[in-house]
Design a protein around this motif. Structure first.
Motif, short mmCIF file in Angstrom:
data_model
loop_
_atom_site.label_atom_id
_atom_site.label_comp_id
_atom_site.label_asym_id
_atom_site.label_seq_id
_atom_site.Cartn_x
_atom_site.Cartn_y
_atom_site.Cartn_z
N MET A 1 13.19 -12.46 25.64
CA MET A 1 11.87 -12.76 25.08
C MET A 1 10.87 -11.73 25.60
O MET A 1 10.87 -11.38 26.77
CB MET A 1 11.43 -14.17 25.48
CG MET A 1 12.25 -15.28 24.85
SD MET A 1 11.66 -16.94 25.31
CE MET A 1 12.11 -16.96 27.05
N THR A 2 10.01 -11.26 24.70
CA THR A 2 8.92 -10.35 25.06
C THR A 2 7.61 -11.08 24.80
O THR A 2 7.32 -11.48 23.67
CB THR A 2 8.98 -9.06 24.23
OG1 THR A 2 10.24 -8.42 24.43
CG2 THR A 2 7.87 -8.11 24.65
N LYS B 1 16.66 -11.90 34.08
CA LYS B 1 16.04 -10.62 34.39
C LYS B 1 14.60 -10.62 33.89
O LYS B 1 14.32 -10.87 32.73
CB LYS B 1 16.80 -9.46 33.73
CG LYS B 1 16.18 -8.09 34.00
CD LYS B 1 16.92 -6.98 33.29
CE LYS B 1 18.28 -6.75 33.91
NZ LYS B 1 18.97 -5.56 33.31
N LEU B 2 13.68 -10.33 34.80
CA LEU B 2 12.26 -10.24 34.48
C LEU B 2 11.84 -8.79 34.53
O LEU B 2 12.11 -8.09 35.53
CB LEU B 2 11.43 -11.06 35.47
CG LEU B 2 11.83 -12.54 35.61
CD1 LEU B 2 10.99 -13.20 36.70
CD2 LEU B 2 11.68 -13.27 34.29
N GLY B 3 11.19 -8.31 33.48
CA GLY B 3 10.83 -6.90 33.44
C GLY B 3 9.57 -6.65 32.63
O GLY B 3 8.84 -7.59 32.28
N LEU B 4 9.33 -5.38 32.32
CA LEU B 4 8.19 -4.96 31.52
C LEU B 4 8.67 -4.05 30.39
O LEU B 4 9.62 -3.30 30.56
CB LEU B 4 7.17 -4.20 32.38
CG LEU B 4 6.43 -4.97 33.47
CD1 LEU B 4 5.59 -4.03 34.31
CD2 LEU B 4 5.54 -6.05 32.85
N ARG B 5 7.99 -4.13 29.25
CA ARG B 5 8.34 -3.30 28.10
C ARG B 5 7.06 -2.77 27.48
O ARG B 5 6.07 -3.51 27.31
CB ARG B 5 9.12 -4.13 27.07
CG ARG B 5 9.47 -3.37 25.79
CD ARG B 5 10.28 -4.25 24.86
NE ARG B 5 11.58 -4.62 25.44
CZ ARG B 5 12.44 -5.43 24.86
NH1 ARG B 5 12.14 -5.98 23.69
NH2 ARG B 5 13.60 -5.68 25.44
N PRO C 1 5.36 -8.42 29.58
CA PRO C 1 6.48 -8.93 30.39
C PRO C 1 7.63 -9.40 29.51
O PRO C 1 7.42 -9.88 28.38
CB PRO C 1 5.86 -10.09 31.17
CG PRO C 1 4.68 -10.52 30.35
CD PRO C 1 4.17 -9.29 29.67
N THR C 2 8.84 -9.24 30.01
CA THR C 2 10.04 -9.70 29.32
C THR C 2 10.85 -10.61 30.23
O THR C 2 10.78 -10.50 31.47
CB THR C 2 10.92 -8.52 28.87
OG1 THR C 2 11.38 -7.80 30.04
CG2 THR C 2 10.15 -7.57 27.97
N ALA C 3 11.61 -11.49 29.61
CA ALA C 3 12.53 -12.36 30.35
C ALA C 3 13.85 -12.40 29.60
O ALA C 3 13.88 -12.73 28.41
CB ALA C 3 11.95 -13.76 30.49
#
Length: 459
Positions: A416-417, A452-456, A428-430
């Motif tokens: 998910m974004t 996984k938690l990140g950025l896009r 943020p993404t999960a």
């Protein structure tokens, strides 16, 4: 920066930020005008290209009020028009510091970006355009800031791409889900460090690329990438494997590559070639040096479909033991389709052959993966992408006392974004993922559940 790329800026400044003055420059000493008229006159001078006069008028206003946002903004535009970029940037930064509304912050950011791009500093200009998008007073101006960002990015031969993620996982070491293994019909215990250890993975990476001069129809790019993964072990993992440290699983990789791309004359296809060299490290020690070449081809397969083919060859030199060095040949194909409603699907098939003197390395791999992205957000502005994959890995030779190893892996993920939480063009993404490997050698039965938690980047 060419005026067409940001032609909306002067309109924004003229309509939203008219400024005033009391004393006036020498050229207007005989004429009495009020402050609003002076503001309009200053922007008109900028629009007419009378930059020195506009600059003088703006500086007169600033003598009475050094924090006048509109005067600072007009001064920045006038100095930029006159080619004095350092002064233009200084004035636009001062205008930013004295901005009290999103509209003021937006206009200050765009003018700063103009000055930086005209001064040959596109990366800094892109930062200011991200700032402009963040403070855009409405969707129209945000879209213009994004358009300006893409314009500068496309003109800039250098690009920087950052990667950042945090991933809690039930199996950071790809360890066995079992605590025993059967050898010749007898059960043996698996050491704690070979079992699945839970913890958190931290990933930081960056790619720096530079567009080289074209050779004929070929566009050339040089790039270098670095990725680093570090871990922290859970208390349960530390109890299970007290002799290991999270640093034992740390992984870093550095590579450099030259890529070439040629678009077909009819625009319906493209050919890609690349050559790479690199090295990686595991647990603080050198693990593998590698070099490889790749050939790729993309074509249109209808109005809404594409086909991509890739073939790669890589040589791997293991630094821990030469026996594990290998030659890898790989191939893949992806079909992508966009449906009438905007939903998209990608179907990928891949295969590889790894030749090595080591029975633990030599293998053949076959796999397939399907990805699906709905066009509509699942809620608010949150987008979703689903993935499902299968992989079969067959090792060439059996190890002593074991059956020939064959692994079957099923994996699935949902990403998910959260576009409504966008900040400076990053959302943020999960990613929730699960995988299960069933092996003919039970030690390699593996299960993993992770988040996984990140950025896009959104533009």
């Amino acid at each position: 920066m060419p005026r067409p790329a940001f032609r909306h800026l002067n309109c924004l400044c003229a309509s939203a930020f008219l400024f005033a003055l009391s004393p006036v420059p020498h050229g207007w000493a005989q004429t009495q005008i009020n402050l609003d008229e002076a503001r309009a006159l200053t922007y008109q001078l900028v629009a007419d290209g009378q930059y020195d006069s506009a600059s003088a008028l703006a500086r007169t206003v600033l003598q009475s009020d050094p924090n006048d946002h509109a005067a600072l903004l007009a001064l920045a535009q006038a100095e930029q028009g006159a080619g004095r970029m350092a002064s233009a940037l200084s004035a636009s930064k001062a205008a930013w510091r004295n901005s009290h509304t999103d509209a003021q912050k937006y206009s200050s950011s765009v003018v700063a970006a103009q000055a930086l791009n005209a001064d040959g500093k596109p990366l800094r200009a892109q930062f200011w355009l991200r700032r402009a998008a963040e403070h855009a007073p409405n969707d129209t101006f945000r879209a213009r800031a994004k358009q300006g960002f893409k314009y500068v990015q496309n003109k800039n031969p250098m690009r920087v791409h950052l990667r950042l993620s945090v991933a809690p996982s039930s199996n950071i070491n790809n360890g066995s889900k079992s605590d025993t293994i059967e050898i010749a019909g007898l059960p043996f215990s698996i050491s704690g460090d070979a079992q699945a250890l839970s913890g958190v993975e931290y990933n930081l990476g960056a790619t720096l690329s530079y567009r080289l001069p074209k050779i004929g129809d070929w566009a050339l790019t040089a790039s270098t990438s670095f990725d680093a993964k570090s871990y922290s072990l859970s208390s349960d993992a530390q109890a299970l494997a007290p002799t290991v440290s999270s640093s034992d699983y740390a992984f870093q990789e550095l590579d450099a590559r030259i890529s070439a791309r040629r678009i077909d004359a009819d625009g319906k296809g493209a050919t890609n070639l690349s050559f790479k060299v690199g090295e990686n490290w595991y647990g603080g020690s050198a693990l593998t040096k590698f070099a490889g070449i790749n050939f790729g081809r993309q074509i249109k397969a209808g109005k809404q479909s594409t086909l991509a083919f890739n073939l790669g060859v890589e040589r791997q030199w293991r630094q821990d033991t030469d026996l594990r060095s290998a030659n890898v040949v790989s191939a893949s194909s992806t079909w992508g389709h966009r449906f009438a409603g905007g939903n998209s699907v990608w179907v990928t098939g891949y295969a590889s052959d790894t030749a090595s003197d080591s029975a633990a390395i030599a293998q053949q791999t076959l796999g397939a993966r399907v990805r699906y992205a709905p066009a509509k957000p699942i809620f608010a502005k949150t987008s979703l992408e689903l993935s499902l994959g299968y992989q079969n890995k067959r090792f060439d030779r059996a190890l002593p006392l074991f059956d020939r190893r064959v692994d079957d892996t099923i994996n699935a993920s949902a990403t998910m974004t959260f576009n409504d939480l966008d900040y400076f063009g990053f959302a943020p993404t999960a990613e929730l993922s699960a995988s299960k490997t069933s092996s003919t050698v039970t030690q390699y039965d593996v299960e993993d559940l992770g988040l996984k938690l990140g950025l896009r980047s959104t533009f």
